[in-house]
Motif scaffolding. Structure first.
Motif, PDB file in Angstrom:
ATOM      1  N   ALA A 190       0.820  -1.217   0.000  1.00 11.50           N
ATOM      2  CA  ALA A 190       0.000   0.000   0.000  1.00 11.50           C
ATOM      3  C   ALA A 190       0.850   1.262   0.000  1.00 11.50           C
ATOM      4  O   ALA A 190       0.409   2.319  -0.463  1.00 11.50           O
ATOM      5  N   LEU A 191       2.107   1.153   0.485  1.00  9.80           N
ATOM      6  CA  LEU A 191       2.991   2.319   0.515  1.00  9.80           C
ATOM      7  C   LEU A 191       3.547   2.669  -0.861  1.00  9.80           C
ATOM      8  O   LEU A 191       4.163   3.726  -1.029  1.00  9.80           O
ATOM      9  N   ASN A 192       3.325   1.798  -1.865  1.00  9.64           N
ATOM     10  CA  ASN A 192       3.715   2.144  -3.235  1.00  9.64           C
ATOM     11  C   ASN A 192       3.092   3.472  -3.655  1.00  9.64           C
ATOM     12  O   ASN A 192       3.657   4.217  -4.459  1.00  9.64           O
ATOM     13  N   ALA A 193       1.910   3.758  -3.115  1.00 12.49           N
ATOM     14  CA  ALA A 193       1.192   4.981  -3.485  1.00 12.49           C
ATOM     15  C   ALA A 193       1.904   6.240  -3.022  1.00 12.49           C
ATOM     16  O   ALA A 193       1.569   7.350  -3.466  1.00 12.49           O
ATOM     17  N   THR A 194       2.919   6.101  -2.150  1.00 14.20           N
ATOM     18  CA  THR A 194       3.683   7.256  -1.696  1.00 14.20           C
ATOM     19  C   THR A 194       4.312   7.983  -2.879  1.00 14.20           C
ATOM     20  O   THR A 194       4.423   9.220  -2.891  1.00 14.20           O
TER      21      THR A 194
END
Length: 272
Positions: A251-255
């Motif tokens: 989910a942190l890929n969206a950073t």
């Protein structure tokens, strides 16, 4: 087997931007920790020091995997092969295990430099060849230009950047990815999720990040000058992240945090 997926070489020690005593001490610590794969480049200006340290490290040459990369300024008929020969001389070896094109050429026409890369392999200067910083489109082009396998596309790969398009291209082309900037030069430590997950496994934030990358099927390049960090970065094979924890990290890929941005270097392409 692809050299990057041999168990002993899945964790590579990167040498950028190290030089002098700092480089030699870091390489000594890396050898002691168990690293047998080492990554350098013409652009780093440390091939000779890296070669000297590895020649003196006491590990047999056949037990090492040495990667170097050709500078884009050498992507011409006149300079490519002489530059590779100079790299081998600096590294004190007669052939390199993995030879990469460091960046795509300015303008994005990758075919000429790929043909030169293949000629280096065909002449016995490299056991295997690959690329670095290629987009998905470039990976597809490379697959049609080069006769034989490309063992990797070494790219910025960490949990804070979405590289699903490149992972898909790797599957489609048979050109596996490998990572650099694996902990985003420390940016990952601003996210408490990694420490939280690490407590579950008795591992550090960095170890969680590196394990996530490996479980994505992507071999690692890591660098540190601190012996303890060098050791713990290597010590990531004795645990496995659960599918739930993998998804939480995904989910942190969206950073969308990227170290090398388009235009930051003359060779940096428009990323996928």
């Amino acid at each position: 087997m692809n050299i990057y997926f041999q168990k002993s070489f899945q964790r590579s020690f990167g040498t950028y931007p190290l030089k002098g005593d700092t480089l030699r001490q870091a390489l000594d610590a890396a050898i002691g920790a168990g690293y047998r794969a080492f990554d350098t480049a013409q652009m780093y200006g440390n091939e000779a020091e890296t070669g000297a340290a590895l020649a003196a490290c006491g590990v047999a040459r056949e037990d090492l995997c040495i990667t170097t990369k050709v500078h884009p300024d050498n992507y011409s008929e006149e300079t490519f092969l002489p530059s590779v020969e100079a790299s081998l001389k600096a590294l004190q070896i007669d052939r390199v295990d993995v030879l990469l094109l460091h960046w795509p050429p300015v303008g994005g026409d990758v075919a000429p430099s790929l043909r030169l890369l293949q000629s280096a392999r065909d002449r016995g200067l490299a056991d295997t060849i690959g690329v670095s910083n290629y987009t998905a489109r470039m990976m597809h082009v490379a697959r049609t230009v080069v006769d034989g396998p490309l063992v990797t596309n070494q790219v910025e790969f960490h949990p804070l950047v979405d590289q699903r398009k490149l992972l898909a291209a790797a599957s489609e082309t048979g050109i596996p990815l490998s990572s650099y900037a694996s902990i985003a030069r420390g940016e990952v430590f601003k996210h408490g999720l990694f420490a939280e997950i690490g407590q579950t496994y008795g591992k550090s934030s960095a170890q969680v990040v590196l394990r996530w990358i490996l479980q994505k099927g992507v071999p690692l390049n890591t660098m540190s000058t601190k012996p303890e960090n060098i050791r713990t970065n290597f010590d990531i094979m004795d645990f496995m992240l659960s599918s739930i924890d993998m998804e939480r990290i995904d989910a942190l890929n969206a950073t969308g945090y990227r170290i090398v941005k388009p235009g930051q270097l003359p060779w940096a392409p428009e990323w996928d």
